[in-house]
Design an enzyme around this catalytic site. Structure first.
Site, short mmCIF file in Angstrom:
data_model
loop_
_atom_site.label_atom_id
_atom_site.label_comp_id
_atom_site.label_asym_id
_atom_site.label_seq_id
_atom_site.Cartn_x
_atom_site.Cartn_y
_atom_site.Cartn_z
N ASP A 1 0.85 -1.20 0.00
CA ASP A 1 0.00 0.00 0.00
C ASP A 1 0.88 1.24 0.00
O ASP A 1 2.10 1.14 0.15
CB ASP A 1 -0.94 0.00 1.23
CG ASP A 1 -0.21 -0.25 2.55
OD1 ASP A 1 1.03 -0.20 2.57
OD2 ASP A 1 -0.87 -0.51 3.56
N ASN B 1 -7.13 -2.12 14.51
CA ASN B 1 -8.53 -2.42 14.19
C ASN B 1 -8.66 -3.63 13.25
O ASN B 1 -9.71 -3.87 12.69
CB ASN B 1 -9.22 -1.19 13.59
CG ASN B 1 -8.58 -0.75 12.28
OD1 ASN B 1 -7.65 -1.38 11.79
ND2 ASN B 1 -9.08 0.33 11.71
N HIS C 1 -6.98 -4.04 10.39
CA HIS C 1 -6.76 -3.82 8.96
C HIS C 1 -5.48 -4.49 8.47
O HIS C 1 -4.53 -4.66 9.22
CB HIS C 1 -6.83 -2.33 8.59
CG HIS C 1 -5.66 -1.48 8.99
ND1 HIS C 1 -5.79 -0.26 9.60
CD2 HIS C 1 -4.33 -1.66 8.82
CE1 HIS C 1 -4.60 0.27 9.80
NE2 HIS C 1 -3.70 -0.56 9.34
N GLU D 1 -9.62 -1.27 5.61
CA GLU D 1 -10.23 -1.01 6.91
C GLU D 1 -11.43 -1.94 7.14
O GLU D 1 -11.93 -2.56 6.19
CB GLU D 1 -10.71 0.45 6.95
CG GLU D 1 -9.60 1.49 6.74
CD GLU D 1 -8.66 1.64 7.92
OE1 GLU D 1 -8.76 0.87 8.89
OE2 GLU D 1 -7.80 2.54 7.88
C1 GLP Z 1 -0.30 1.00 8.43
C2 GLP Z 1 -0.02 0.22 7.15
C3 GLP Z 1 -0.22 -1.25 7.35
C4 GLP Z 1 0.48 -1.69 8.60
C5 GLP Z 1 -0.12 -1.03 9.79
C6 GLP Z 1 0.50 -1.47 11.11
O1 GLP Z 1 -1.62 1.35 8.55
N1 GLP Z 1 -0.83 0.62 6.06
O2 GLP Z 1 0.26 -1.95 6.22
O3 GLP Z 1 0.35 -3.08 8.74
O4 GLP Z 1 0.10 0.36 9.63
O5 GLP Z 1 1.67 -0.77 11.34
P1 GLP Z 1 2.67 -1.07 12.52
O6 GLP Z 1 3.41 -2.29 12.10
O7 GLP Z 1 3.55 0.14 12.57
O8 GLP Z 1 1.87 -1.27 13.74
#
Ligand code: GLP
Length: 239
Positions: free
Chosen positions: A66, A135, A137, A142
């Site tokens: 993404d 949440n 995702h 989402e």
């Molecule tokens: C963002 C990214 C996700 C990622 C998530 C969790 O929203 N789009 O791909 O998995 O954060 O991030 P973290 O690993 O920093 O908790």
């Protein structure tokens, strides 16, 4: 879905690097890569192994999960740039081997389609690494996202923007839209590895470990994947 509980973040990093080494050994050359903080220790471990000659990923392609919409690929907070700096450059993977959605094109639906077609032309993703939002995702899918979704543009929720504000000056600078592989796109990968570390991820892993399929927990779609693994450290371990 296989759940793998490990002691520390470093154990998780080694596990991810082992899986990457394994699939590359099997002839896979297309790796799907997530950003966020969870996979960072794994990326460091992968780079360490390459420097010590244990693995060689120079011929691999990296496919982004993404990215923010309207953020140029050379912006410090762009996921494209993050992957270049943390993985591609240290591994000697050429820029032409990094595939991400076009975040600047005026026609966003064309960017989404082109990204999907480019993944197909590479022969699909051999191993997709994903993180998980609090949440549930995955990517920027989402809660409520259709499991049949392909790459699409999303409006980011306030909680996701808050979580990501640390990469920007303040909340107002966090983009409001992103482009993400859809849930069906993620499920197309031949293997999926979800990485979760730290206490903040425990509640969502507890939900996930129940095994319930719910559109409100996008990561629960991975229960439908034949080769999905969730690896987590002790801090994130469901009770
Ligand atoms: C963002 C990214 C996700 C990622 C998530 C969790 O929203 N789009 O791909 O998995 O954060 O991030 P973290 O690993 O920093 O908790």
């Amino acid at each position: 879905m296989r759940f793998v509980a490990l002691e520390s973040e470093q154990n998780v990093a080694s596990f991810v690097a082992d899986r990457v080494a394994e699939v590359v050994e099997l002839g896979e050359t297309v790796l799907g890569v997530a950003t966020g903080s969870s996979p960072v220790p794994a990326y460091r471990e992968i780079v360490r192994r390459q420097r010590s000659g244990e693995i060689d990923l120079r011929n691999c392609h990296l496919v982004l999960l993404d990215d923010y919409l309207g953020v140029p690929p050379d912006h410090p907070a762009s996921y494209h740039r993050t992957i270049v700096e943390t993985l591609a450059e240290p591994l000697g993977i050429p820029p032409t081997h990094i595939l991400g959605p076009d975040t600047m094109a005026p026609d966003t639906s064309l960017s989404c389609q082109s990204f999907e077609s480019a993944i197909d032309r590479l022969g699909g993703v051999g191993l997709q690494i994903v993180g998980i939002g609090r949440n549930g995702h995955i990517g920027f899918n989402e809660p409520g996202t259709a499991w049949s979704s392909r790459t699409h543009v999303v409006e980011l929720t306030r909680s996701t923007r808050n979580d990501n504000a640390r990469f920007f000056h303040d909340l107002d600078h966090v983009p409001t839209r992103a482009i993400t592989q859809g849930i069906a796109t993620i499920l197309d990968a031949r293997r999926v590895l979800l990485v979760a570390t730290g206490e903040a991820k425990r509640p969502v892993l507890e939900q996930l470990s129940i095994g319930l399929l719910s559109i409100d927990v996008p990561a629960s779609a991975l229960h439908c994947h034949p080769r999905a693994t969730v690896v987590f450290d002790q801090a994130a371990q469901p009770r």
